[in-house]
Write a protein that holds these residues in place. Structure first.
Motif, PDB file in Angstrom:
ATOM      1  N   ASP A  52       0.858  -1.015   0.040  1.00 33.79           N
ATOM      2  CA  ASP A  52      -0.164  -0.106   0.219  1.00 33.79           C
ATOM      3  C   ASP A  52       0.848   1.321  -0.105  1.00 33.79           C
ATOM      4  OD1 ASP A  52      -1.659   2.145   0.460  1.00 33.79           O
ATOM      5  OD2 ASP A  52      -1.806   1.604   2.749  1.00 33.79           O
ATOM      6  N   GLY A  53       1.044   1.986  -1.104  1.00 37.23           N
ATOM      7  CA  GLY A  53       1.990   3.167  -1.138  1.00 37.23           C
ATOM      8  C   GLY A  53       1.000   4.255  -1.211  1.00 37.23           C
TER       9      GLY A  53
ATOM     10  N   ILE B 101       5.848   1.850   7.210  1.00 34.41           N
ATOM     11  CA  ILE B 101       4.979   2.237   8.222  1.00 34.41           C
ATOM     12  C   ILE B 101       4.776   1.087   9.188  1.00 34.41           C
ATOM     13  CG2 ILE B 101       2.909   3.234   9.125  1.00 34.41           C
ATOM     14  CD1 ILE B 101       4.613   5.236   7.578  1.00 34.41           C
ATOM     15  N   LYS B 102       4.219   0.096   8.527  1.00 31.57           N
ATOM     16  CA  LYS B 102       4.036  -1.124   9.168  1.00 31.57           C
ATOM     17  C   LYS B 102       3.245  -2.242   8.359  1.00 31.57           C
ATOM     18  CE  LYS B 102       0.645   0.367  12.240  1.00 31.57           C
ATOM     19  NZ  LYS B 102      -0.173   0.624  13.340  1.00 31.57           N
ATOM     20  N   GLU B 103       3.380  -3.705   8.566  1.00 29.06           N
ATOM     21  CA  GLU B 103       2.761  -4.684   7.905  1.00 29.06           C
ATOM     22  C   GLU B 103       1.365  -4.489   7.554  1.00 29.06           C
ATOM     23  OE1 GLU B 103       4.327  -7.968   6.938  1.00 29.06           O
ATOM     24  OE2 GLU B 103       6.337  -7.226   7.335  1.00 29.06           O
ATOM     25  N   GLU B 104       0.499  -4.001   8.113  1.00 32.19           N
ATOM     26  CA  GLU B 104      -0.931  -3.626   7.864  1.00 32.19           C
ATOM     27  C   GLU B 104      -1.155  -3.118   6.874  1.00 32.19           C
ATOM     28  OE1 GLU B 104      -5.241  -2.580  10.244  1.00 32.19           O
ATOM     29  OE2 GLU B 104      -3.222  -2.703  11.204  1.00 32.19           O
ATOM     30  N   ALA B 105      -1.678  -3.663   5.792  1.00 32.25           N
ATOM     31  CA  ALA B 105      -2.200  -2.964   4.559  1.00 32.25           C
ATOM     32  C   ALA B 105      -3.211  -1.888   4.978  1.00 32.25           C
ATOM     33  CB  ALA B 105      -2.493  -3.674   3.284  1.00 32.25           C
ATOM     34  N   GLY B 106      -3.228  -0.663   4.353  1.00 28.97           N
ATOM     35  CA  GLY B 106      -4.066   0.525   4.723  1.00 28.97           C
ATOM     36  C   GLY B 106      -3.516   1.570   5.416  1.00 28.97           C
ATOM     37  N   SER B 107      -2.424   1.035   6.481  1.00 29.04           N
ATOM     38  CA  SER B 107      -1.728   1.918   7.254  1.00 29.04           C
ATOM     39  C   SER B 107      -1.462   3.405   6.567  1.00 29.04           C
ATOM     40  CB  SER B 107      -0.925   1.351   8.090  1.00 29.04           C
ATOM     41  OG  SER B 107      -1.291   0.148   8.815  1.00 29.04           O
ATOM     42  N   SER B 108      -0.516   3.153   5.538  1.00 30.38           N
ATOM     43  CA  SER B 108       0.015   4.309   4.887  1.00 30.38           C
ATOM     44  C   SER B 108      -1.098   5.047   4.138  1.00 30.38           C
ATOM     45  CB  SER B 108       1.030   3.703   3.807  1.00 30.38           C
ATOM     46  OG  SER B 108       0.652   3.028   3.187  1.00 30.38           O
ATOM     47  N   SER B 109      -2.142   4.246   3.543  1.00 28.09           N
ATOM     48  CA  SER B 109      -3.113   5.219   3.060  1.00 28.09           C
ATOM     49  C   SER B 109      -3.777   5.975   4.166  1.00 28.09           C
ATOM     50  CB  SER B 109      -3.992   4.327   2.128  1.00 28.09           C
ATOM     51  OG  SER B 109      -3.597   3.933   1.018  1.00 28.09           O
ATOM     52  N   ALA B 110      -4.154   5.424   5.304  1.00 28.49           N
ATOM     53  CA  ALA B 110      -4.812   6.175   6.412  1.00 28.49           C
ATOM     54  C   ALA B 110      -3.953   7.663   6.610  1.00 28.49           C
ATOM     55  CB  ALA B 110      -4.765   5.466   7.491  1.00 28.49           C
TER      56      ALA B 110
ATOM     57  N   VAL C  79       9.993  11.332  -4.657  1.00 34.87           N
ATOM     58  CA  VAL C  79       8.821  11.963  -3.864  1.00 34.87           C
ATOM     59  C   VAL C  79       8.577  10.927  -2.503  1.00 34.87           C
ATOM     60  CG1 VAL C  79       7.278  10.428  -5.213  1.00 34.87           C
ATOM     61  CG2 VAL C  79       6.505  12.657  -4.124  1.00 34.87           C
ATOM     62  N   PRO C  80       8.207  11.374  -1.355  1.00 28.26           N
ATOM     63  CA  PRO C  80       8.198  10.826  -0.228  1.00 28.26           C
ATOM     64  C   PRO C  80       7.172   9.944  -0.641  1.00 28.26           C
ATOM     65  CG  PRO C  80       8.594  13.035   0.374  1.00 28.26           C
ATOM     66  CD  PRO C  80       8.340  13.114  -1.252  1.00 28.26           C
ATOM     67  N   ILE C  81       7.303   8.585  -0.369  1.00 26.52           N
ATOM     68  CA  ILE C  81       6.047   7.502  -0.462  1.00 26.52           C
ATOM     69  C   ILE C  81       6.093   6.842   0.910  1.00 26.52           C
ATOM     70  CG2 ILE C  81       5.202   5.658  -1.651  1.00 26.52           C
ATOM     71  CD1 ILE C  81       6.753   6.834  -3.883  1.00 26.52           C
ATOM     72  N   TYR C  82       5.031   6.593   1.846  1.00 28.11           N
ATOM     73  CA  TYR C  82       4.896   5.766   2.791  1.00 28.11           C
ATOM     74  C   TYR C  82       4.321   4.388   2.447  1.00 28.11           C
ATOM     75  CZ  TYR C  82       5.576   9.892   5.932  1.00 28.11           C
ATOM     76  OH  TYR C  82       6.203  10.905   6.591  1.00 28.11           O
ATOM     77  N   VAL C  83       4.699   3.307   3.024  1.00 32.21           N
ATOM     78  CA  VAL C  83       4.465   2.130   2.494  1.00 32.21           C
ATOM     79  C   VAL C  83       3.937   1.210   3.617  1.00 32.21           C
ATOM     80  CG1 VAL C  83       5.655   2.222   0.476  1.00 32.21           C
ATOM     81  CG2 VAL C  83       6.592   1.165   2.192  1.00 32.21           C
ATOM     82  N   SER C  84       2.928   0.453   3.357  1.00 29.64           N
ATOM     83  CA  SER C  84       2.570  -0.896   4.445  1.00 29.64           C
ATOM     84  C   SER C  84       2.419  -1.981   3.621  1.00 29.64           C
ATOM     85  CB  SER C  84       1.435  -0.250   5.535  1.00 29.64           C
ATOM     86  OG  SER C  84       0.327   0.165   4.630  1.00 29.64           O
ATOM     87  N   GLY C  85       1.960  -3.162   4.251  1.00 31.47           N
ATOM     88  CA  GLY C  85       1.705  -4.230   3.697  1.00 31.47           C
ATOM     89  C   GLY C  85       2.665  -5.400   3.805  1.00 31.47           C
ATOM     90  N   ASP C  86       2.549  -6.429   3.337  1.00 29.26           N
ATOM     91  CA  ASP C  86       3.263  -7.619   3.595  1.00 29.26           C
ATOM     92  C   ASP C  86       4.578  -7.443   2.661  1.00 29.26           C
ATOM     93  OD1 ASP C  86       1.601  -8.333   1.573  1.00 29.26           O
ATOM     94  OD2 ASP C  86       2.474 -10.280   1.547  1.00 29.26           O
TER      95      ASP C  86
END
Length: 297
Positions: free
Chosen positions: A124-125, A164-173, A138-145
């Motif tokens: 999740d980027g 950010i963390k393994e849980e997808a959706g965290s960076s999009s939040a 460009v700064p990109i925050y990522v989560s997911g496995d």
């Protein structure tokens, strides 16, 4: 270092700038599939972007996925799930699927499930700044496995990826919450400057706002504004009535101001002033907790 083979679904502005930067950093092969590549109007633009960036256009999503180790989806949030469903059968454990669309956390989690169920790793980027000035940096925050591995591989080629963390959706939040402010702030600025320009005081207003925003760290400003509003909301509702009348007098839009008044009125209705015993609370979180947990009622 080994150069991963990259594929981009969609060759819009963001993809063009990111791929252009990555090619200069040493990524040797980048493929792209864009459904509008043969469109009579948009097609020539896509073809030109591909040529300038050194990107190889392919004929199908299946071809793109089969050829690429890291697949970026950079189209639109409204197509993100359906695209994931289309490519799912060609995903395997050796591939990382990166969704860069500005979508809600629930949408990103849905896509993660689709990709994971077919053996692929998902990222999740969330792009946190405008792409063109930064290109691939460009700064990109990522989560997911797949986020850890993605960060490791692509930061070696100059990208600015933060896990950010393994849980997808965290960076999009983070992206969605930031957009509440940035898009709302833009709308507020437009309403503010439309009126102040009409009165010939727009430059003075900009200087005044700048002084307020730059005078202290944003957390201190949040504490100052939100905590005091909890106590003084009723007076500010009256002030917003005058603001709305001012805008109506010059036939300007008052939509943002109308909503501001409505939010302030909700605070009055909840009687936060009484709940806090007419004393300004310590933190903005005190106000949020009082509203969200209905402790006032």
């Amino acid at each position: 270092m080994n150069s991963p083979i990259i594929g981009f679904i969609g060759l819009g502005e963001a993809a063009f700038h990111i791929t252009s930067g990555l090619k200069k950093e040493g990524i040797q092969v980048i493929y792209s599939y864009d459904v509008q590549a043969d469109h009579p109007v948009v097609g020539p633009i896509i073809q030109q972007r591909a040529e300038e960036a050194g990107v190889i256009l392919v004929e199908s999503l299946k071809d793109l996925v089969e050829k690429s180790a890291i697949i970026f989806c950079a189209t639109s949030a409204k197509y993100a799930v359906s695209i994931a469903e289309q490519v799912a059968n060609d995903i395997n454990s050796e591939k990382i699927y990166v969704d860069l669309n500005s979508a809600s956390p629930s949408v990103k989690r849905e896509i993660a499930t689709i990709i994971n169920n077919n053996g692929g790793r998902f990222v999740d980027g969330a792009i946190m700044e405008p792409v063109p000035p930064y290109k691939h940096k460009v700064p990109i925050y990522v989560s997911g496995d797949g986020a850890n591995e993605f960060e490791k591989q692509l930061n070696e080629f100059g990208m600015n990826i933060t896990f950010i963390k393994e849980e997808a959706g965290s960076s999009s939040a983070m992206k969605m919450c930031r957009s509440i402010f940035m898009k709302g702030f833009t709308a507020l600025l437009l309403e503010t400057l439309t009126a102040s320009y009409e009165f010939g005081v727009d430059q003075d207003i900009l200087k005044s706002i700048e002084k307020t925003l730059r005078n202290q760290p944003i957390e201190e400003l949040a504490n100052l504004l939100i905590t005091r509003t909890a106590i003084h909301a009723e007076r500010r509702v009256t002030e917003m009535d005058e603001v709305i009348k001012t805008l109506e007098d010059i036939h300007a839009s008052s939509r943002m101001s109308q909503q501001t008044k409505a939010i302030l009125q909700e605070i009055v209705n909840e009687d936060l002033k009484g709940y806090f015993n007419n004393t300004v609370p310590q933190s903005y979180t005190d106000v949020i907790n009082a509203l969200n947990k209905n402790v006032v009622k």
